[in-house]
Write a protein that holds these residues in place. Structure first.
Motif, PDB file in Angstrom:
ATOM      1  N   ARG A 216     -14.826   4.092  15.860  1.00 41.04           N
ATOM      2  CA  ARG A 216     -13.534   4.108  16.554  1.00 41.04           C
ATOM      3  C   ARG A 216     -12.547   5.063  15.896  1.00 41.04           C
ATOM      4  NH1 ARG A 216     -14.505  -1.622  17.240  1.00 41.04           N
ATOM      5  NH2 ARG A 216     -13.448  -2.036  15.251  1.00 41.04           N
ATOM      6  N   GLU A 217     -12.717   5.217  14.598  1.00 42.21           N
ATOM      7  CA  GLU A 217     -11.770   6.056  13.858  1.00 42.21           C
ATOM      8  C   GLU A 217     -11.842   7.504  14.323  1.00 42.21           C
ATOM      9  OE1 GLU A 217     -12.767   5.604   9.805  1.00 42.21           O
ATOM     10  OE2 GLU A 217     -11.860   3.629   9.596  1.00 42.21           O
ATOM     11  N   ALA A 218     -10.690   8.096  14.489  1.00 40.02           N
ATOM     12  CA  ALA A 218     -10.648   9.535  14.766  1.00 40.02           C
ATOM     13  C   ALA A 218     -10.888  10.266  13.463  1.00 40.02           C
ATOM     14  CB  ALA A 218      -9.299   9.915  15.354  1.00 40.02           C
ATOM     15  N   ALA A 219     -11.294  11.513  13.564  1.00 44.32           N
ATOM     16  CA  ALA A 219     -11.500  12.317  12.365  1.00 44.32           C
ATOM     17  C   ALA A 219     -10.198  12.350  11.587  1.00 44.32           C
ATOM     18  CB  ALA A 219     -11.930  13.732  12.737  1.00 44.32           C
ATOM     19  N   PRO A 220     -10.229  12.007  10.300  1.00 43.32           N
ATOM     20  CA  PRO A 220      -8.993  11.953   9.528  1.00 43.32           C
ATOM     21  C   PRO A 220      -8.315  13.319   9.435  1.00 43.32           C
ATOM     22  CG  PRO A 220     -10.915  11.840   8.088  1.00 43.32           C
ATOM     23  CD  PRO A 220     -11.410  11.735   9.486  1.00 43.32           C
ATOM     24  N   VAL A 221      -7.009  13.295   9.650  1.00 45.25           N
ATOM     25  CA  VAL A 221      -6.241  14.525   9.513  1.00 45.25           C
ATOM     26  C   VAL A 221      -5.699  14.604   8.094  1.00 45.25           C
ATOM     27  CG1 VAL A 221      -4.273  15.834  10.366  1.00 45.25           C
ATOM     28  CG2 VAL A 221      -5.618  14.430  11.946  1.00 45.25           C
ATOM     29  N   ALA A 222      -6.108  15.633   7.387  1.00 51.75           N
ATOM     30  CA  ALA A 222      -5.707  15.757   5.989  1.00 51.75           C
ATOM     31  C   ALA A 222      -4.204  15.961   5.886  1.00 51.75           C
ATOM     32  CB  ALA A 222      -6.451  16.930   5.347  1.00 51.75           C
ATOM     33  N   SER A 223      -3.587  15.173   5.046  1.00 49.11           N
ATOM     34  CA  SER A 223      -2.156  15.322   4.809  1.00 49.11           C
ATOM     35  C   SER A 223      -1.910  16.548   3.948  1.00 49.11           C
ATOM     36  CB  SER A 223      -1.629  14.065   4.111  1.00 49.11           C
ATOM     37  OG  SER A 223      -0.335  14.298   3.612  1.00 49.11           O
ATOM     38  N   GLY A 224      -0.805  17.215   4.227  1.00 45.27           N
ATOM     39  CA  GLY A 224      -0.484  18.405   3.434  1.00 45.27           C
ATOM     40  C   GLY A 224      -0.226  18.063   1.985  1.00 45.27           C
ATOM     41  N   ASP A 225       0.109  16.781   1.714  1.00 43.39           N
ATOM     42  CA  ASP A 225       0.418  16.375   0.343  1.00 43.39           C
ATOM     43  C   ASP A 225      -0.802  15.840  -0.392  1.00 43.39           C
ATOM     44  OD1 ASP A 225       3.074  17.020   0.821  1.00 43.39           O
ATOM     45  OD2 ASP A 225       3.499  15.009   1.611  1.00 43.39           O
ATOM     46  N   GLU A 226      -1.872  15.581   0.352  1.00 38.65           N
ATOM     47  CA  GLU A 226      -3.056  14.957  -0.258  1.00 38.65           C
ATOM     48  C   GLU A 226      -4.130  15.992  -0.550  1.00 38.65           C
ATOM     49  OE1 GLU A 226      -6.356  11.495   0.802  1.00 38.65           O
ATOM     50  OE2 GLU A 226      -4.585  11.785   2.064  1.00 38.65           O
ATOM     51  N   ALA A 227      -4.532  16.075  -1.815  1.00 40.43           N
ATOM     52  CA  ALA A 227      -5.548  17.050  -2.209  1.00 40.43           C
ATOM     53  C   ALA A 227      -6.917  16.574  -1.751  1.00 40.43           C
ATOM     54  CB  ALA A 227      -5.545  17.237  -3.722  1.00 40.43           C
ATOM     55  N   PRO A 228      -7.738  17.466  -1.224  1.00 42.08           N
ATOM     56  CA  PRO A 228      -9.090  17.065  -0.810  1.00 42.08           C
ATOM     57  C   PRO A 228      -9.956  16.742  -2.022  1.00 42.08           C
ATOM     58  CG  PRO A 228      -8.831  19.447  -0.653  1.00 42.08           C
ATOM     59  CD  PRO A 228      -7.479  18.894  -0.984  1.00 42.08           C
ATOM     60  N   LYS A 229     -10.918  15.864  -1.792  1.00 48.86           N
ATOM     61  CA  LYS A 229     -11.848  15.505  -2.853  1.00 48.86           C
ATOM     62  C   LYS A 229     -12.799  16.671  -3.102  1.00 48.86           C
ATOM     63  CE  LYS A 229     -14.409  12.699  -5.494  1.00 48.86           C
ATOM     64  NZ  LYS A 229     -13.949  12.178  -6.784  1.00 48.86           N
ATOM     65  N   VAL A 230     -12.938  17.044  -4.366  1.00 51.57           N
ATOM     66  CA  VAL A 230     -13.819  18.163  -4.712  1.00 51.57           C
ATOM     67  C   VAL A 230     -14.988  17.638  -5.544  1.00 51.57           C
ATOM     68  CG1 VAL A 230     -14.029  20.379  -5.884  1.00 51.57           C
ATOM     69  CG2 VAL A 230     -11.910  19.797  -4.690  1.00 51.57           C
ATOM     70  N   PHE A 231     -16.186  17.776  -5.006  1.00 50.85           N
ATOM     71  CA  PHE A 231     -17.391  17.408  -5.746  1.00 50.85           C
ATOM     72  C   PHE A 231     -17.887  18.656  -6.471  1.00 50.85           C
ATOM     73  CE2 PHE A 231     -17.223  14.495  -2.171  1.00 50.85           C
ATOM     74  CZ  PHE A 231     -17.496  13.270  -2.753  1.00 50.85           C
ATOM     75  N   ARG A 232     -18.061  18.561  -7.769  1.00 48.51           N
ATOM     76  CA  ARG A 232     -18.559  19.719  -8.519  1.00 48.51           C
ATOM     77  C   ARG A 232     -19.055  19.286  -9.889  1.00 48.51           C
ATOM     78  NH1 ARG A 232     -15.178  22.230 -12.428  1.00 48.51           N
ATOM     79  NH2 ARG A 232     -13.224  21.097 -12.749  1.00 48.51           N
ATOM     80  N   LEU A 233     -19.914  20.082 -10.429  1.00 46.34           N
ATOM     81  CA  LEU A 233     -20.301  19.961 -11.831  1.00 46.34           C
ATOM     82  C   LEU A 233     -19.124  20.439 -12.667  1.00 46.34           C
ATOM     83  CD1 LEU A 233     -22.535  19.732 -14.095  1.00 46.34           C
ATOM     84  CD2 LEU A 233     -23.107  22.103 -13.545  1.00 46.34           C
ATOM     85  N   ASP A 234     -18.779  19.721 -13.730  1.00 46.70           N
ATOM     86  CA  ASP A 234     -17.641  20.108 -14.585  1.00 46.70           C
ATOM     87  C   ASP A 234     -18.139  20.328 -16.010  1.00 46.70           C
ATOM     88  OD1 ASP A 234     -15.291  20.464 -15.964  1.00 46.70           O
ATOM     89  OD2 ASP A 234     -14.219  18.828 -14.960  1.00 46.70           O
TER      90      ASP A 234
END
Length: 819
Positions: free
Chosen positions: A422-440
């Motif tokens: 039912r959920e619509a595709a989430p609209v990213a907020s301009g204030d919210e940083a996207p989750k970044v998956f990476r080796l660190d």
């Protein structure tokens, strides 16, 4: 004398043993197991699962070797199917799969069915918005459905791809890289049907999908791939891989039927269209509404394929191909449900009203063919057929409904899955940083922050002096105080089929390269000014295995961002798909190091590695500023950072690295460029493994050196770099202008000392410096340089063994070419 006696004794002993073994009666192989009625029953029952079996003969051999009657503690027949947790479960996944599993694992069959819960694949296909937590919840929901659908779980195991792949990354990913290196892009595109995508509309990540699914077969040690017809091409890829990798036993392909969608023209059911299928949690009313509205033709639509199918066949697009192997001109989804859902279990029947039966409960059929015959003859009307199917489906689904009503765990999972839909595709907020998956690797303590990253070229059997010079030049591109990282790309080498992906030769190349780099570094810059002593050496595979899950998710995410054509650049479909994977891995590598700057090699799509110097020579003086001078890799890295990591909060954590393609590397070629790599000869350049006594002078003697030509004069280039002349470029050796004296006879002007490249060029152009005198000087220097690199290799055991290994491989390849 004693030593000769011992050797003779050993020879006699071996000869005597050989004679004894030859004359002794050979141990007879155990007689083959008899083929019994029970084994035949197992074979025929399992064959009913598939619309196609490749091959029945191989399946029979498998049953004989691992099936009924073999030791309980011996190997069992392993079947596998992978389900992508991508939403609600339709009836084929639930009921049909349950029936098929029960057939394959019936009591005494000595088999295990492995469900590969493919949460990783759902992530690649951007299901559930690419949210892995949601995907896992959907996977748990699927398991609850199977429990409720009557599947006998006593010989079933569920294995989660994300957990298995992470815990066994050192096994899984090398298999995937090996699969990728053996196929071209064209072959992998043919598998795109498994993703429901058209060939011309693929992201780069979607070529990873069939590669990983093929890997699953071997990682899970599957004997039988029991998936749908839509997965046939990737299953066949697994069999082709066995041929390419010289594996003796190929997996048997047992492809089950794909149910039609309930609407006209639907080749299969669709989760995105709720009315195209019956779902396992549908209510009684849902089933009645969908079946009542469903397409139900009473006559065949004529012989042969329709216009749409003909167009599809002509286009050759695998994404448009039919998902059915048997010809069916009726294409009636109601009959399809009766045959493959209601009457699929052994001994099942179907009851419906007929025009010829007076019994109020209708007529009961025990064979599907009789149902179809009566329907086509008009003895069963579409409404009667539908009513019978509605009753049958609701009877089959009621235990599932009860489970999801009465079991709190199952009920909670279903509510969450419904909410996800039912959920619509989430609209990213301009204030919210996207989750970044990476080796660190900074967090892991492997590298320092804000470093300068340089990557080694792909290994080959003849490491060149040019490649070492390029690396040192690239390392010098950063300020002296900037921490430097040299990444040895061993897994990238595997997937690009470098050195035939030999796991012993690739580290051999790196050992030679590192030993000679250190020796050259000291020769050029002295002990105090050496660069390599402050360089962190990182082996790519070891770095990845520190956090393989996040690394490969970053690679997948990079692939999801780019269209396949973008990553390919100038590649052709006939090229190895491993190169695409290698380019995506470079983005993952950069994210892992998180460098301040990167110095990349120029690459082109014909040759995997082209030196910076050769690229500059081919591109011309203005190439540094032209778009074509930037490698595909640099373009991909810059775009990924600028678009996917553009959030203000990420810019301070993951700033866009400065990328350079050094234009100051010296050109150490000894001959003018050949028309192609195939025409290159050993005299064209110096190799790191050259013998100083044999090659030091002989190669220089044959080097191109046209009198007065300073546009291309190899002796001057090598004298400038290895002699330490001032060239006005950071690519020169020490750059100190320490001076080189060229010995000449008195009649030729006597000895002369030069401190800069321009001085040498001026005298050579005017004729004041003879080519023979110039070559004599640089020959002596090259003997000295090669002596230092040779000694460094001899002192390093791994490098010394590596030289022998590479030369042996080169000799082997040379012999194969002659055949």
């Amino acid at each position: 004398a004693d030593s000769h006696h011992c050797r003779g004794a050993r020879t006699c002993t071996r000869y005597a043993l050989a004679i004894t073994e030859a004359t002794m009666p050979k141990k007879e192989a155990p007689p083959p197991r008899p083929w019994t009625d029970d084994l035949e029953a197992d074979l025929q029952r399992i064959l009913t699962v598939g619309e196609e079996c490749i091959s029945a003969k191989e399946l029979q051999s498998l049953i004989l070797s691992k099936g009924r009657g073999t030791p309980d503690d011996g190997p069992r027949i392993r079947l596998y199917d992978g389900f992508e947790p991508s939403g609600r479960m339709h009836i084929a996944q639930g009921l049909l799969k349950s029936v098929n599993v029960n057939k394959c694992t019936a009591d005494g069959t000595h088999s295990t069915f492995c469900f590969w819960v493919a949460d990783w694949f759902a992530l690649m296909n951007d299901k559930m918005g690419g949210d892995l937590q949601k995907i896992v919840i959907v996977g748990k929901y699927l398991i609850e459905v199977w429990k409720a659908a009557g599947m006998d779980l006593s010989n079933v195991e569920f294995r989660w791809a994300s957990e298995e792949i992470t815990d066994n990354a050192h096994i899984y990913w090398p298999i995937m890289l090996d699969v990728a290196r053996r196929f071209n892009v064209t072959r992998i595109k043919k598998c795109c049907q498994i993703m429901g995508r058209l060939e011309g509309n693929l992201t780069a990540a979607q070529v990873l999908y069939p590669l990983m699914q093929c890997t699953d077969v071997f990682f899970l040690k599957a004997d039988i791939c029991q998936l749908g017809v839509d997965q046939r091409k990737v299953n066949m890829l697994a069999r082709e891989y066995c041929d390419a990798a010289k594996k003796k036993y190929k997996p048997v392909i047992l492809s089950h039927h794909m149910l039609y969608g309930l609407k006209k023209g639907q080749e299969k059911m669709s989760k995105s269209d709720p009315d195209s299928a019956i779902f396992m949690e549908d209510t009684v009313e849902d089933v009645r509404r969908k079946i009542t509205k469903a397409y139900c033709p009473t006559a065949e639509e004529g012989g042969g394929a329709g216009e749409e199918e003909k167009t599809t066949a002509e286009s050759g697009d695998a994404g448009k191909e039919s998902m059915h192997l048997t010809e069916d001109t009726l294409k009636n989804p109601i009959l399809d449900y009766v045959q493959h859902i209601v009457m699929s279990p052994p001994g099942a029947t179907f009851t419906c009203a007929t025009s010829t039966s007076a019994a109020p409960e209708g007529h009961t059929y025990d064979k599907y063919e009789a149902v179809k015959e009566d329907f086509l003859a008009g003895n069963i009307t579409p409404d009667q057929l539908k009513e019978g199917l509605i009753e049958s489906l609701n009877t089959l689904l009621q235990p599932v409904r009860d489970h999801f009503t009465n079991d709190e765990t199952a009920k909670g999972l279903l509510e969450q899955v419904r909410e996800f839909k039912r959920e619509a595709a989430p609209v990213a907020s301009g204030d919210e940083a996207p989750k970044v998956f990476r080796l660190d690797l900074v967090k892991e303590g492997v590298v320092q922050p804000n470093s300068h990253l340089v990557m080694t070229p792909l290994p080959n059997s003849t490491p060149t002096m040019q490649s070492a010079a390029d690396i040192l030049t690239n390392l010098k591109a950063a300020d002296a105080d900037t921490p430097k990282v040299l990444l040895l790309r061993d897994w990238t080498a595997l997937v690009n089929n470098a050195l035939d992906a030999d796991v012993k030769l690739i580290p051999a190349y790196h050992a030679i390269l590192l030993s000679t780099l250190r020796a050259l570094d000291i020769h050029l810059h002295g002990e105090d000014g050496a660069i390599m002593k402050n360089v962190t050496i990182v082996l790519q595979s070891e770095a990845i295995l520190k956090d393989p899950s996040n690394y490969w998710i970053s690679v997948i995410n990079a692939g999801r961002h780019f269209q396949l054509d973008t990553v390919m650049g100038g590649m052709k479909d006939a090229d190895c798909v491993g190169k695409v994977i290698g380019r995506l891995m470079m983005i993952g590598d950069v994210l892992g190091v998180n460098p301040k700057s990167i110095a990349l090699e120029m690459e082109n799509d014909g040759d995997v590695n082209i030196s910076n110097a050769m690229a500059n020579m081919n591109l011309g003086d203005d190439s540094a500023s032209s778009p074509s001078s930037q490698s595909v890799e640099a373009t991909l890295i810059e775009e990924f950072y600028s678009i996917k990591l553009s959030h203000p909060s990420l810019q301070s954590i993951l700033p866009v690295p400065t990328i350079t393609h050094n234009t100051s590397s010296p050109n150490l070629a000894l001959q003018q460029p050949r028309e192609s790599i195939a025409h290159k000869q050993e005299i064209d350049e110096y190799f790191l493994t050259d013998d100083p006594k044999v090659n030091g002078k002989s190669k220089m003697k044959k080097a191109f050196c046209e009198p007065g030509n300073i546009d291309f004069c190899p002796p001057i280039a090598l004298l400038t770099y290895f002699g330490g002349l001032d060239s006005g470029s950071s690519g020169s050796g020490s750059g100190a202008g320490k001076g080189v004296t060229i010995s000449r006879s008195p009649e030729n002007g006597g000895d002369v000392t030069y401190t800069s490249k321009s001085q040498v060029e001026a005298d050579f152009e005017s004729g004041a410096l003879h080519p023979g005198d110039l070559k004599g000087c640089i020959s002596t220097i090259m003997v000295e340089v090669l002596t230092k690199t040779s000694e460094a290799i001899k002192k390093d055991g791994s490098a010394a063994k590596g030289v022998k290994a590479l030369k042996a491989w080169e000799k082997k390849m040379s012999k194969q070419k002659k055949k």
